[in-house]
Design an enzyme around this catalytic site. Structure first.
Site, PDB file in Angstrom:
ATOM      1  N   SER A 264       0.839  -1.188   0.000  1.00 14.14           N
ATOM      2  CA  SER A 264       0.000   0.000   0.000  1.00 14.14           C
ATOM      3  C   SER A 264       0.877   1.241   0.000  1.00 14.14           C
ATOM      4  O   SER A 264       2.028   1.206   0.455  1.00 14.14           O
ATOM      5  CB  SER A 264      -0.888   0.021   1.251  1.00 14.14           C
ATOM      6  OG  SER A 264      -1.586   1.241   1.373  1.00 14.14           O
TER       7      SER A 264
ATOM      8  N   TYR B 265      -2.433   0.218  10.814  1.00 16.17           N
ATOM      9  CA  TYR B 265      -2.611  -0.411   9.502  1.00 16.17           C
ATOM     10  C   TYR B 265      -1.409  -0.111   8.605  1.00 16.17           C
ATOM     11  O   TYR B 265      -0.852  -1.010   7.975  1.00 16.17           O
ATOM     12  CB  TYR B 265      -3.893   0.101   8.837  1.00 16.17           C
ATOM     13  CG  TYR B 265      -3.967  -0.221   7.366  1.00 16.17           C
ATOM     14  CD1 TYR B 265      -4.361  -1.480   6.942  1.00 16.17           C
ATOM     15  CD2 TYR B 265      -3.626   0.736   6.402  1.00 16.17           C
ATOM     16  CE1 TYR B 265      -4.410  -1.787   5.586  1.00 16.17           C
ATOM     17  CE2 TYR B 265      -3.675   0.433   5.053  1.00 16.17           C
ATOM     18  CZ  TYR B 265      -4.068  -0.829   4.644  1.00 16.17           C
ATOM     19  OH  TYR B 265      -4.108  -1.120   3.312  1.00 16.17           O
TER      20      TYR B 265
END
Length: 223
Positions: A135, A147
């Site tokens: 990501s 995250y």
């Protein structure tokens, strides 16, 4: 003989789009996710080149069983795409939820490790490829993002695994998108990256000649 790609998190979003794109490119696809109904519907759509395997990717025995079933069905395993992942509802550290951290670490980190560990013996036989969904959050610092920290792990692990696989002719690629229009978000994001954009990037990496190792593909929305 067609090559075979195993995909985790295959029931929707990036995983489902990748399954469609890979099958259109001539690959067999083994589809792993917990949602049996969605998996089977996707497998039925693709046809004989698809195998639906309901699987909890945080369970090592289930990942191993899925790999065994894939090889029994298609004869070999040429690539694995560790795409399954999850996010966090309560951001930050001070106000975060440790139970959420537990779950996100198991899915975003341990499930990737389990998939890599279980698949290496088969990928060695084919000098195959391991791909993983990272990501933009694993390339930038984001305030209090647990995250994001899991995706920093993915970023580092992919590079380290690439060096290990290189010793026997294998390759590892991390796909690092910005915001993608997937069920990960509660509201649709039609102006952001689409799952098909990521799927095309995966197929691009898969189809590189053996002399080329694409270590990372970083995509960002154009709007």
């Amino acid at each position: 003989m067609s090559k075979t790609l195993l995909i985790t998190g295959a029931s929707s979003g990036i995983g489902a789009a990748t399954a469609r794109a890979a099958s259109e490119a001539g690959w067999n696809v083994a589809l792993l996710a917990r949602s049996e109904d969605k998996l089977q519907a996707l497998a039925d759509e693709i046809g004989d080149a698809a195998l639906a395997i309901p699987c909890d990717v945080t369970k090592r025995d289930q990942i191993q069983s899925a790999i065994t079933q894939t090889v029994e069905r298609f004869g070999s395993l040429d690539a694995v795409y560790a795409n399954a992942g999850t996010g966090i509802d309560k951001p930050g550290v001070e106000n975060g939820d440790p139970d959420e951290w537990h779950d996100v670490i198991h899915i975003n980190i341990l499930a990737v490790l389990y998939a890599a560990h279980a698949s290496m013996p088969e990928l060695k036989k084919t000098k195959g490829m391991f791909l993983v969904t990272g990501s933009k959050a694993g390339r930038d610092h984001m305030k209090g993002s647990v995250y994001g920290a899991t995706k920093w792990f993915v970023q580092g692990f992919a590079g380290n695994l690439a060096e290990e696989m290189r010793e026997w002719g294998g390759r590892c690629t991390v796909i690092t998108p910005g915001m993608v229009n997937t069920p990960f978000f509660d509201e649709a994001k039609p102006d952001k990256l689409q799952p098909e954009d990521i799927a095309d990037a995966v197929v691009f990496a898969l189809e590189q000649p053996k002399t080329s190792s694409v270590r990372e593909i970083h995509l960002m929305p154009n709007d």
